[in-house]
Structure formats: structure tokens, C-alpha cells
Design an enzyme around this catalytic site. Sequence first.
Site, PDB file in Angstrom:
ATOM      1  N   ASP A  52      44.124  44.723  41.407  1.00 23.56           N
ATOM      2  CA  ASP A  52      42.740  44.430  41.011  1.00 23.56           C
ATOM      3  C   ASP A  52      41.762  44.994  42.045  1.00 23.56           C
ATOM      4  O   ASP A  52      40.542  44.925  41.865  1.00 23.56           O
ATOM      5  CB  ASP A  52      42.518  42.940  40.741  1.00 23.56           C
ATOM      6  CG  ASP A  52      42.769  42.065  41.948  1.00 23.56           C
ATOM      7  OD1 ASP A  52      43.147  42.580  43.025  1.00 23.56           O
ATOM      8  OD2 ASP A  52      42.576  40.830  41.818  1.00 23.56           O
ATOM      9  N   SER A  53      42.300  45.624  43.092  1.00 20.99           N
ATOM     10  CA  SER A  53      41.461  46.436  43.987  1.00 20.99           C
ATOM     11  C   SER A  53      40.736  47.519  43.192  1.00 20.99           C
ATOM     12  O   SER A  53      39.764  48.105  43.684  1.00 20.99           O
ATOM     13  CB  SER A  53      42.320  47.088  45.089  1.00 20.99           C
ATOM     14  OG  SER A  53      43.452  47.721  44.541  1.00 20.99           O
ATOM     15  N   ASP A  91      48.505  43.428  38.718  1.00 20.83           N
ATOM     16  CA  ASP A  91      47.818  42.222  39.196  1.00 20.83           C
ATOM     17  C   ASP A  91      47.306  41.373  38.045  1.00 20.83           C
ATOM     18  O   ASP A  91      46.707  41.897  37.093  1.00 20.83           O
ATOM     19  CB  ASP A  91      46.605  42.628  40.042  1.00 20.83           C
ATOM     20  CG  ASP A  91      46.847  42.456  41.525  1.00 20.83           C
ATOM     21  OD1 ASP A  91      47.786  41.729  41.918  1.00 20.83           O
ATOM     22  OD2 ASP A  91      46.091  43.057  42.307  1.00 20.83           O
ATOM     23  N   LYS A 121      51.683  40.290  39.769  1.00 21.62           N
ATOM     24  CA  LYS A 121      51.343  39.730  41.088  1.00 21.62           C
ATOM     25  C   LYS A 121      50.201  38.736  40.907  1.00 21.62           C
ATOM     26  O   LYS A 121      49.281  38.996  40.133  1.00 21.62           O
ATOM     27  CB  LYS A 121      50.944  40.845  42.055  1.00 21.62           C
ATOM     28  CG  LYS A 121      50.553  40.304  43.442  1.00 21.62           C
ATOM     29  CD  LYS A 121      50.447  41.404  44.476  1.00 21.62           C
ATOM     30  CE  LYS A 121      49.141  42.142  44.463  1.00 21.62           C
ATOM     31  NZ  LYS A 121      47.933  41.304  44.685  1.00 21.62           N
ATOM     32  N   GLU A 123      47.722  35.694  43.169  1.00 24.01           N
ATOM     33  CA  GLU A 123      47.319  35.182  44.480  1.00 24.01           C
ATOM     34  C   GLU A 123      47.452  33.658  44.512  1.00 24.01           C
ATOM     35  O   GLU A 123      47.213  32.987  43.508  1.00 24.01           O
ATOM     36  CB  GLU A 123      45.872  35.592  44.777  1.00 24.01           C
ATOM     37  CG  GLU A 123      45.701  37.094  44.859  1.00 24.01           C
ATOM     38  CD  GLU A 123      44.272  37.523  45.182  1.00 24.01           C
ATOM     39  OE1 GLU A 123      43.434  36.661  45.512  1.00 24.01           O
ATOM     40  OE2 GLU A 123      44.007  38.733  45.093  1.00 24.01           O
ATOM     41  N   GLU A 190      48.751  39.324  53.350  1.00 24.72           N
ATOM     42  CA  GLU A 190      47.576  40.152  53.635  1.00 24.72           C
ATOM     43  C   GLU A 190      46.774  39.579  54.800  1.00 24.72           C
ATOM     44  O   GLU A 190      46.408  38.382  54.804  1.00 24.72           O
ATOM     45  CB  GLU A 190      46.663  40.261  52.389  1.00 24.72           C
ATOM     46  CG  GLU A 190      45.414  41.099  52.675  1.00 24.72           C
ATOM     47  CD  GLU A 190      44.669  41.598  51.449  1.00 24.72           C
ATOM     48  OE1 GLU A 190      45.139  41.386  50.321  1.00 24.72           O
ATOM     49  OE2 GLU A 190      43.605  42.230  51.643  1.00 24.72           O
TER      50      GLU A 190
HETATM   51  O1  KIV Z   1      44.702  44.671  44.475  1.00 23.45           O
HETATM   52  C1  KIV Z   1      45.393  45.221  45.340  1.00 23.45           C
HETATM   53  O2  KIV Z   1      45.407  46.448  45.484  1.00 23.45           O
HETATM   54  C2  KIV Z   1      46.190  44.368  46.202  1.00 23.45           C
HETATM   55  C3  KIV Z   1      46.799  44.990  47.423  1.00 23.45           C
HETATM   56  C4  KIV Z   1      45.772  45.176  48.458  1.00 23.45           C
HETATM   57  C5  KIV Z   1      47.943  44.192  47.908  1.00 23.45           C
HETATM   58  O3  KIV Z   1      46.303  43.226  45.960  1.00 23.45           O
END
Ligand code: KIV
Length: 273
Positions: A52-53, A91, A121, A123, A190
Site C-alpha cells: 500500500d506504499s 497488502d 500482508k 498490519e 519496520e
Molecule cells: O507497503 C509497503 O510497501 C510495505 C513495505 C514497506 C513493507 O508495507
Amino acid sequence: MSATAKPSAKLTAATLRARKGTGERTVFLTAYDVVFARLADEAGIDAVLVGDSMGMVVQGERSTLGVTVDDVVYHCRIVSRGIARAHLVADLPFMSYQASVEDGMRAAGRLIKEGAAEAVKLEGGEDVAELTRRLVRAGIPVVGHVGLTPQSIHQIGGFKVQGRTDAQRAKVLADARAVSEAGAYAVVLEAIPHALAAEITASVAALTIGIGAGADCDGQVMVMHDLLGLQPSWKPRFVRRYAELGQAAGDAFAAYAADVRAGRFPSREETYE
Ligand code: KIV
């Protein structure tokens, strides 16, 4: 095998998880489109993360909070077309799983069915343990993410290193243990002190994948744009630049504009008769 030779067998959550304790390190990298996904795959990256970056590096926002499940599905499907060997992780974006376990199950289902992701993934720690258990039971491999969790920046007060106080240290440790015990095969650590990352790595069954967490994790993840220098003004301490593509692209665009304006492009050789 030489340092550059790469195995060709498709990597899965199970094959990566089996590396725990063997000393073989696992390399994650983000990607958001097919060109870079293919380059990462062909370079031998083990796992590609559709992070989600994207909210920040692709969409130009100041945080990851506006990213939607539709956004991740769209980019993940595109990325999947560039991947042959790497494991593909997507994510779960902000508020796709925080309100209820059912929301999280449905969002994860979309990432797998529509996005062609092979794992999700999410959080959090103890608060997402139940969802992690349910996802794993439903056959969806899970990567946890603890320490600096960008979806909580408003609560954290910004992109700040976590785990420096005793209370934070205990929380990060408990969160990593909770997601590992709930069945996550890997957990991203992180922006935490390296000693805490080492302690977590030694005490959880999941692979630890560091970003700003030192060298003692089981693997590493980087945002593609950081590693390639695509945003030249952004260079936090934990980033190592392996290329200066931002500078190179800017120079190429300027040279192209100058050639067009001066009548140097296109030439006769670049023109059809
Ligand atoms: O969203 C992302 O790219 C991430 C990485 C920084 C681990 O969560």
C-alpha cells in the site's frame, strides 16, 4: 550455486517459511506494474509485495491511508503477469480489515481471487491475531507487519522508529509473537532497533523480514522506488540506493526535449521513407 545464479522453481509461502533457521535469507521487493515485476522476478527476487506504499510512491499521497482494495487488486493483477518464480504478496489496505474479521476475510479473498495474490500482508499484532488465524484456516498465507505500521501514523504521530521505550519494546515483541503464533508465515519488522529485531527473529517461528530493522532478520524488504533512487530527494537512513534512476530519467527527458526543440530528433534514420 554462484551468487548470481537463481533457482527456477516457483516460490511459495511454504518454501519460504521452510527457510527459517537455515540461514538462507529471503529477499522481498515491492512492485506496482508489470515491467518492474518482471525485472524483479528475473533478477531472482524471492517475493514481490504489492504494497500500500503505492499510495505514496505511485499515487503521490502523503500516506498509505487512501489506498483501496480496488487499487491493490488492480496493481496486483498487473504485477502477477510479470511473475514466474517469485511469491506474490498483496497488502490489505487501511480499513479493509480493521472494522471486522469478516471485512478482512472478504478483502483478502478479493486480493487472491481478483488480484492473483498468493498471500496477504496486514498490519498489527494481537489485534489482528484472530483475523490471521481465520485467513490461514481458509488457506490464505499471511504476512504480519509490526513496529512502525504506516496505517496507524495518526496514532503514532508520524513515520517514527518504534520499540525504543520499554513499553513500545514489549508491545512490538508481543505483536510479533501474536501474529506468528496465529499462523503468519512471515512478519515484516519496520523501523525498530536492530537488537529488538534480533530478539524477535530468535523467538518467533515466522520469518522476519526487516525494513529499517538491521541485519539480523531472516530477510529484507525494500520499496522499489527507494532502492532505484526514483525519488532523488528522499533518502532516509535505512535506504541503500542501488541506482539513480530518478536522475537518469530526468536527464533523459531533458535531453529528449532539447533534441526536439533543436530539430535533432527525429533524424533521417529514425524516419520512414
Ligand atoms: O507497503 C509497503 O510497501 C510495505 C513495505 C514497506 C513493507 O508495507
